[in-house]
Design a protein around this motif. Structure first.
Motif, PDB file in Angstrom:
ATOM      1  N   GLU A   1       3.985   0.182 -14.932  1.00 48.51           N
ATOM      2  CA  GLU A   1       5.289   0.356 -14.479  1.00 48.51           C
ATOM      3  C   GLU A   1       5.315   1.933 -14.346  1.00 48.51           C
ATOM      4  O   GLU A   1       4.968   2.764 -15.260  1.00 48.51           O
TER       5      GLU A   1
ATOM      6  N   THR B   1       2.006   5.030  -9.606  1.00 49.26           N
ATOM      7  CA  THR B   1       1.351   5.219  -8.422  1.00 49.26           C
ATOM      8  C   THR B   1      -0.050   4.431  -8.542  1.00 49.26           C
ATOM      9  O   THR B   1      -0.848   5.141  -9.145  1.00 49.26           O
TER      10      THR B   1
ATOM     11  N   ASN C   1       6.641  -8.183  -3.127  1.00 52.49           N
ATOM     12  CA  ASN C   1       6.592  -6.911  -3.877  1.00 52.49           C
ATOM     13  C   ASN C   1       7.776  -7.025  -4.890  1.00 52.49           C
ATOM     14  O   ASN C   1       8.168  -5.975  -5.389  1.00 52.49           O
TER      15      ASN C   1
ATOM     16  N   GLY D   1       6.427  -5.187  -8.011  1.00 48.77           N
ATOM     17  CA  GLY D   1       6.343  -3.771  -7.571  1.00 48.77           C
ATOM     18  C   GLY D   1       7.680  -2.970  -7.545  1.00 48.77           C
ATOM     19  O   GLY D   1       8.046  -1.989  -8.088  1.00 48.77           O
ATOM     20  N   GLU D   2       8.825  -3.690  -7.300  1.00 50.37           N
ATOM     21  CA  GLU D   2       9.900  -3.253  -7.255  1.00 50.37           C
ATOM     22  C   GLU D   2      10.609  -3.260  -8.660  1.00 50.37           C
ATOM     23  O   GLU D   2      11.130  -2.229  -9.146  1.00 50.37           O
TER      24      GLU D   2
ATOM     25  N   ASP E   1       8.680  -0.557 -10.447  1.00 55.88           N
ATOM     26  CA  ASP E   1       8.821   0.768  -9.764  1.00 55.88           C
ATOM     27  C   ASP E   1       7.254   1.138  -9.633  1.00 55.88           C
ATOM     28  O   ASP E   1       6.766   2.280  -9.960  1.00 55.88           O
TER      29      ASP E   1
ATOM     30  N   THR F   1       4.350   1.815  -6.970  1.00 58.00           N
ATOM     31  CA  THR F   1       4.326   2.319  -5.711  1.00 58.00           C
ATOM     32  C   THR F   1       2.815   2.660  -5.397  1.00 58.00           C
ATOM     33  O   THR F   1       1.890   2.807  -6.140  1.00 58.00           O
TER      34      THR F   1
ATOM     35  N   GLU G   1       5.531   3.011  -0.568  1.00 58.11           N
ATOM     36  CA  GLU G   1       6.034   1.783  -0.648  1.00 58.11           C
ATOM     37  C   GLU G   1       5.772   1.023  -1.879  1.00 58.11           C
ATOM     38  O   GLU G   1       4.789   1.217  -2.683  1.00 58.11           O
ATOM     39  N   HIS G   2       6.559  -0.016  -2.301  1.00 58.93           N
ATOM     40  CA  HIS G   2       6.474  -0.579  -3.572  1.00 58.93           C
ATOM     41  C   HIS G   2       5.067  -1.492  -3.321  1.00 58.93           C
ATOM     42  O   HIS G   2       5.010  -2.207  -2.315  1.00 58.93           O
TER      43      HIS G   2
END
Length: 279
Positions: A112, A115, A224, A227-228, A231, A233, A238-239
């Motif tokens: 979480e 990246t 995603n 990913g969203e 968060d 990335t 991009e997520h």
């Protein structure tokens, strides 16, 4: 022999005996070996999470029928003891922790706010908990172990991983002499997101590998969504997309118990032999 237990005589929980435990260890070693051969890194998740973490994934909206929560005893008054095999709500403090019904949540929460590389791959096993309307030995339990292999990264990466492990599952089942069917399964993950829900109807996001009417493994794509929500990335900003391959370990034991007519030592030996065969 295994021992089943549960409140009011329900066979909701299992204590595995030595032969079943050895078979479970062989199965988990097999799936872990596959994961590590594909480059997966190991994670160790906790058996429960703050409900605020699970709420991020719409667990209590989409899966209320499966959810278990955990609460400490309320110690503000006299010490309480269970009556009739249960604690009543007035004996409990707020339930701030939830028990997960899937293992992969730990992977998304671990990453979480970070990246990640485009081809991130991890594996983890956890106790999962599901409140069911009935229980059926090792086929359907309130608490069971699930090994997962989780891909996080680009959409292409997540799909390649699913294809790879689909082939491995089918080849492994064939080596064991199991006739597995692969069928699309419903998954209400996206019922609150109109665009995702529509896409799910056009392209199923979950496929199960079934022995008879029992699903013992699945491959799942989440696009995603996680990913969203967490968060996560990619270097592009991009997520991240995610997918997972899941194995219900006790369900594999149930199937192999039937297939090998109760000879779990022979089942374990066959699993070891099948694991050594070329992919």
């Amino acid at each position: 022999m295994n021992r089943l237990t549960g409140h009011d005589g329900q066979p909701a929980l299992a204590i595995l005996g030595p032969p079943a435990t050895r078979l479970l260890q062989e199965l988990d070693h097999t799936f872990t070996t596959w994961a590590r051969a594909a480059g997966a890194q190991p994670l160790t998740p906790p058996p429960l999470y703050p409900v605020t973490d699970l709420e991020k994934f719409d667990v209590y909206t989409n899966f209320p029928h499966l959810a278990w929560t955990a609460a400490p005893l309320d110690l503000t008054g006299e010490p309480r003891k269970p009556a009739g095999g249960r604690f009543t709500p007035d004996a409990l403090a707020d339930a701030r922790y939830g028990l997960p019904h899937a293992t992969c949540y730990g992977a998304y929460l671990y990453y979480e706010g970070t990246t990640v590389p485009d081809d991130t791959l991890v594996t983890l096993v956890n106790r999962c908990f599901r409140s069911e309307d009935h229980y059926d030995g090792l086929r359907r339990l309130a608490s069971f172990q699930m090994r997962e292999i989780v891909a996080i990264g680009t959409h292409e990466h997540t799909q390649q991983v699913l294809h790879h492990f689909t082939d491995r599952i089918l080849a492994f089942a064939a080596a064991l002499g199991l006739d597995l069917g692969k069928a699309p399964a419903s998954d209400p993950f996206f019922q609150n997101d109109g665009a995702r829900a529509l896409l799910q109807k056009l392209n199923p996001v979950k496929h199960e590998f079934q022995y008879g009417d029992l699903a013992i493994a699945s491959v799942n794509t989440h696009r995603n969504f996680f990913g969203e929500r967490c968060d996560i990335t990619l270097t592009t900003g991009e997520h991240a997309y995610t997918s997972c391959t899941a194995f219900g370990l006790e369900r594999w034991i149930a199937v192999l118990t039937d297939h090998f007519h109760g000879d779990l030592d022979q089942a374990a030996e066959t699993v070891r032999t099948a694991r050594k065969e070329p992919a």
